[in-house]
Design an enzyme around this catalytic site. Structure first.
Site, PDB file in Angstrom:
ATOM      1  N   CYS B 182      15.104  -0.438   0.690  1.00  8.82           N
ATOM      2  CA  CYS B 182      15.527  -1.427  -0.309  1.00  8.82           C
ATOM      3  C   CYS B 182      15.442  -0.834  -1.721  1.00  8.82           C
ATOM      4  O   CYS B 182      16.247  -1.147  -2.596  1.00  8.82           O
ATOM      5  CB  CYS B 182      14.643  -2.672  -0.244  1.00  8.82           C
ATOM      6  N   CYS B 233      22.155  -6.805   2.808  1.00  7.50           N
ATOM      7  CA  CYS B 233      21.562  -5.517   2.418  1.00  7.50           C
ATOM      8  C   CYS B 233      21.335  -4.645   3.648  1.00  7.50           C
ATOM      9  O   CYS B 233      21.635  -3.450   3.632  1.00  7.50           O
ATOM     10  CB  CYS B 233      20.234  -5.723   1.691  1.00  7.50           C
TER      11      CYS B 233
END
Lengths: 227, 272
Positions: B182, B233
């Site tokens: 991330c 994501c």
């Protein structure tokens, strides 16, 4: 420092596993036989990823194998799971692992077609799985360079995660040492930039032919990148 | 300008209009490329299309529905049965009745199943991601009751702390076909992926906007959730596909919301 943390975590994993027994230790969190407060954060993260059915681990993926293999870390991924830059010891391990994995193509590095490289550089298609799989039978994977780099100075939507590559070839030429270096960086950039966020495109992502096209886009004097 | 920020955080335990919260953050960080990236979205904020979901969500919350013909008024989001004010920003949290940490969506689905009798196959529960889904309407209505409150997920229970800490490890865990974590996108301020300016996780004022879902996504013309953002994501990172109501979601959201701690939530938000 980061390296020590990772090593410590590895020792704790083995110790806990030895005490509890692997089967008992890694059960689904939902069955309550696992006490998540007894795990280190690293152990719990691994447990959540691989043992709780949080991901479609059985789904087939484009490079072969399954989602489970996607989520199991290799050496470089494990070493680079850190915040900020690696310390010098970790960086050395990453560089060594990257060099060991690198293979120069048979017959040496050559430049392909910069026009095809331009298409690859703009395409973010490929290798996505889950609710909406990328189908490589209908469309080839791209290299997605513009997500992170400026390349053609006329292209307005480019990312800034990586450095600008505008005029990259004009400044460096195309002799053998440049070709070899750029191939090494595109194929496995950790050889020079340990724990970089640039993907290893030579690892199950682009073919050697695709890499030659991307390199041509970057280095060919005719490419818009170098105008 | 920074004075306004400190004031915001200090008096954040009261409801504030999401547009007012956004304006305070914009004034507090005039140089944040992320917060200021879309002038059009900032101008549209008072008429945020996500606000259109509120009435439907309120009706769905109070209506007697499902096989059990029950409303959601007895659902406990952590502050008592039916208490919605400030509840959304205090999630994920540990729930005694299930013996584990749950994020908001997991808890909402739990209540729809346990109280109203819906099953996983019912569209009321299975449809998660569109503005027309019951889940997004309920999420927007319930989250709106926490607008302006500071993110404050509890960490008193050992499992809450464990999930938050594991979430931090997950945030930095490299994996997938592109070796991303991330932090690849959220570790630096002002960076762009193509034309999108990205929020930095250590900048709590950028981060409170980043995690303030539900939000109307202008580019998708739909209201989206925190869980939908994670799914997107994960998909772009080329990790394995993530599934709803699972502990990796909960751990990541535990870390997200903790990283925005003390900053007021924009609920609902509007994003590009």
């Amino acid at each position: 420092m980061f390296n020590k943390k990772i090593l410590t975590a590895a020792v704790v994993v083995s110790a806990s596993a030895a005490l509890a027994g692997c089967d008992q230790f890694f059960q689904d969190a939902s069955d309550r036989e696992v006490d998540i407060t007894q795990m280190s954060p690293e152990e719990l993260a691994e447990h959540l990823v691989l043992e709780t059915d949080s991901y479609r681990l059985d789904q087939e993926v484009q490079e072969g194998g399954t989602g489970r293999e996607r989520m199991q870390q290799d050496e470089i991924q494990a070493l680079c799971s850190l915040e900020g830059s690696p310390d010098s010891e970790t960086a050395g391990q990453v560089v060594a692992a990257a060099r060991a994995a690198y293979e120069r193509p048979d017959g040496g590095v050559e430049l392909g077609d910069w026009r095809r490289g331009a298409e690859l550089a703009r395409s973010g298609y490929g290798y996505r799985v889950g609710h909406n799989n990328d189908d490589h039978g209908t469309r080839e994977p791209g290299a997605n360079c513009y997500a992170c780099h400026q390349m053609d100075p006329a292209e307005t939507t480019y990312g800034t995660i990586g450095p600008s590559l505008a005029n990259y070839g004009r400044e460096r030429g195309t002799d053998e040492s440049v070709l070899n270096y750029v191939h090494e960086v595109v194929s496995n950039p950790h050889q020079y930039f340990p724990c970089t966020y640039m993907p290893r495109f030579g690892r199950n992502f682009l073919t050697e032919e695709q890499i030659s096209h991307v390199m041509a886009y970057l280095l060919d004097p005719e490419s818009p990148v170098n105008q | 300008m920074a004075v306004g920020v400190a004031g915001t955080a200090a008096q954040a335990d009261e409801w504030q209009d999401p547009n007012d919260v956004l304006q305070m953050l914009l004034e507090a960080q005039p140089d944040s490329k992320y917060l200021h990236q879309s002038e059009m979205n900032i101008m549209m904020m008072p008429d945020n299309p996500a606000l259109w979901l509120l009435d439907d969500g309120e009706r769905l919350f109070h209506e007697e529905r499902g096989p059990n013909n029950a409303s959601l008024e007895s659902c406990d989001f952590g502050k008592g049965e039916g208490v919605l004010e400030g509840a959304y920003v205090e999630l994920p949290r540990y729930f005694d009745d299930v013996g584990k940490v749950m994020d908001f969506e997991q808890r909402l689905v739990h209540c729809m199943k346990e109280i109203q009798g819906f099953t996983s196959d019912d569209s009321a529960v299975s449809q998660r991601h569109g503005s027309g889904s019951d889940i997004m309407r309920l999420t927007t209505y319930i989250a709106h009751q926490s607008s302006g409150y500071a993110w404050n997920p509890p960490l008193d229970h050992p499992e809450e702390q464990a999930m938050r800490d594991a979430g931090e490890k997950l945030f930095f865990r490299r994996g997938g076909a592109m070796d991303f974590n991330c932090a690849a996108c959220h570790g630096d301020s002002g960076k762009q992926i193509r034309a999108s300016v990205l929020p930095e996780m250590r900048n709590s004022q950028e981060w409170t906007k980043a995690v303030s879902w539900p939000a109307h996504r202008a580019g998708q013309d739909n209201v989206r959730s925190q869980n939908h953002r994670i799914r997107g994501c994960v998909w772009q990172m080329r990790h394995a596909g993530i599934l709803p109501d699972t502990p990796v979601n909960t751990a990541l959201i535990s870390y997200w919301n903790d990283a925005a701690r003390g900053e007021p939530a924009i609920l609902p938000d509007l994003k590009r």
